[in-house]
Design an enzyme around this catalytic site. Structure first.
Site, short mmCIF file in Angstrom:
data_model
loop_
_atom_site.label_atom_id
_atom_site.label_comp_id
_atom_site.label_asym_id
_atom_site.label_seq_id
_atom_site.Cartn_x
_atom_site.Cartn_y
_atom_site.Cartn_z
N GLY A 50 -25.40 -34.00 7.97
CA GLY A 50 -26.09 -35.14 8.58
C GLY A 50 -25.09 -35.83 9.50
N ALA A 51 -25.55 -36.13 10.72
CA ALA A 51 -24.61 -36.59 11.75
C ALA A 51 -23.78 -37.82 11.34
CB ALA A 51 -25.37 -36.85 13.04
N GLN A 201 -33.11 -28.34 4.07
CA GLN A 201 -32.73 -29.74 3.88
C GLN A 201 -33.95 -30.62 3.58
OE1 GLN A 201 -31.62 -27.77 6.32
NE2 GLN A 201 -29.56 -28.29 7.01
N ASP A 242 -28.76 -35.51 16.24
CA ASP A 242 -27.33 -35.19 16.15
C ASP A 242 -26.58 -35.57 17.41
OD1 ASP A 242 -28.68 -33.28 14.10
OD2 ASP A 242 -26.56 -33.41 13.58
N ASN A 252 -31.44 -32.03 17.58
CA ASN A 252 -31.63 -32.28 16.15
C ASN A 252 -31.90 -30.93 15.48
OD1 ASN A 252 -31.88 -34.15 13.91
ND2 ASN A 252 -34.04 -33.60 13.86
N LYS A 253 -32.05 -30.96 14.20
CA LYS A 253 -32.21 -29.74 13.40
C LYS A 253 -33.20 -28.77 14.01
CE LYS A 253 -30.45 -28.68 10.57
NZ LYS A 253 -29.31 -27.74 10.79
#
Ligand code: MRU
Length: 360
Positions: A50-51, A201, A242, A252-253
């Site tokens: 997680g960023a 996640q 992110d 992002n993911k």
């Protein structure tokens, strides 16, 4: 119960503990990081992830580096060189989340400002103080993101992707904080969590966090998102970030981009929630954001169970980029950027990004 992703134990000679997220939801096991290589391995293998959380971990990592210099009884010059070198190892452990480089650089600026003759003890104390500040700031700005986001969240179900909660930050989260803040304010709605392949996640971490908090959650396969949106049960999508480029394009993911297109196709507002430390104004547009590619085993044998034959190849980008035009608003600790434009982003960040006033 709100989980905690990481905690510093002891004084400047102490160490970092991480809740090993690769073992969740099966077991809550704390991993002690007493040196930088252990922490770098933990970041690379997503024991902490997680960023914002890897940024905080990186900051504490510099305190570990100074501790290494103390134990090695390095003189002032060698101690400083050691911390700088360790800073580079930490900052490059994962490439996409800008928070990692941001937090490490912020601590390194503190080291640079110390008088050149100070020894490793003083470097360690100064770095630990800055890391604690970054951690505490993140806790507060998660609450602010939650408040601002809850105010714009429409009535109805919410779909999120990956994990953006307490496990991913130093506080209650970013996108997940929007959901939990609305829930804590008494609103009731369905919460949907994409499982988020290949590392799950969403199902392993987001669902676990929500269950811990007593908030009902429905997990879906990533491939079920289009059908779910078509049913009309989702009023908004909220995800984390992110790295956000100057024009609002957001990394992002992996899977976020596809979800944003689906949301647009179904007229569902798509929100990104992130602190100002996630913006990277040195990058004009999303195409220049470095995208981490991870090993084939994560795809071919997810969670250790073989799902493809020996000999098959894998494509495993950990992140994708969602174009700003697909994003209804970016929820920050300062308010919501809506519409998402370079001007809107600059205006929101105009007071100076986090830490730039304090750390130069
Ligand atoms: O690979 P991960 O698990 O570190 O990816 C995390 C995400 O993509 C999150 O959405 C992002 O870091 C925001 S966390 C508040």
């Amino acid at each position: 119960m709100i989980p905690v992703a990481l905690r510093w134990i002891g004084d400047a000679a102490g160490h970092l503990e991480l809740l090993d997220q690769t073992l969740l939801p099966g077991s809550c096991t704390w991993l002690a990081c007493r040196d930088v290589p252990t922490l770098v391995e933990a970041i690379k293998s997503l024991r902490v992830r997680g960023a914002p959380a890897i940024g905080i971990a990186g900051a504490y990592g510099l305190a570990l580096a100074a501790g290494e210099a103390m134990r090695g009884a390095l003189d002032a010059d060698r101690a400083r060189a050691h911390v700088l070198a360790r800073g580079e190892e930490l900052a490059t452990a994962r490439p996409t989340a800008v928070n990692l480089r941001w937090a490490v650089d912020r601590c390194l600026r503190v080291v640079e400002r110390l008088p050149s003759q100070v020894g490793p003890e003083d470097v360690a104390a100064a770095v630990l103080a800055e890391a604690r500040t970054i951690h505490e700031e993140d806790r507060r700005l998660c609450d602010a993101i939650g408040r601002h986001g809850a105010a714009v969240l429409p009535e109805g179900g919410v779909l999120t992707h990956c994990n953006t909660g307490a496990l991913a930050t130093g506080g209650t989260g970013t996108a997940l904080a929007v959901i939990t803040a609305a829930w804590d304010a008494g609103r009731r709605f369905e919460v949907f969590a994409d499982e988020t392949r290949p590392l799950f996640q969403g199902s392993r971490l987001t669902a676990w966090e929500l269950v811990q908090r007593g908030i009902p959650v429905t997990v879906l396969c990533d491939s079920a998102a289009a059908h779910l949106l078509a049913t009309g049960r989702v009023a908004a999508c909220v995800v984390g970030a992110d790295r956000i480029a100057a024009n609002g394009d957001t990394a992002n993911k992996i899977g976020t981009y596809g979800l944003a297109i689906l949301a647009q196709a179904h007229g569902v507002p798509f929100y990104v929630a992130a602190p100002s430390s996630t913006f990277d104004l040195t990058i004009a547009a999303g195409g220049d954001i470095p995208i981490e590619e991870r090993g084939a085993a994560e795809v071919l044998a997810p969670l250790g169970a073989r799902a493809a034959p020996e000999g098959a190849l894998a494509f495993n980008p950990a992140f994708d980029v969602t174009a700003a035009r697909l994003i209804r608003g970016i929820i920050t600790e300062r308010g919501v950027i809506d519409p998402v434009t370079p001007q809107g982003i600059r205006a929101m960040l105009a007071a100076g990004q986090l830490g730039t006033t304090a750390a130069g």
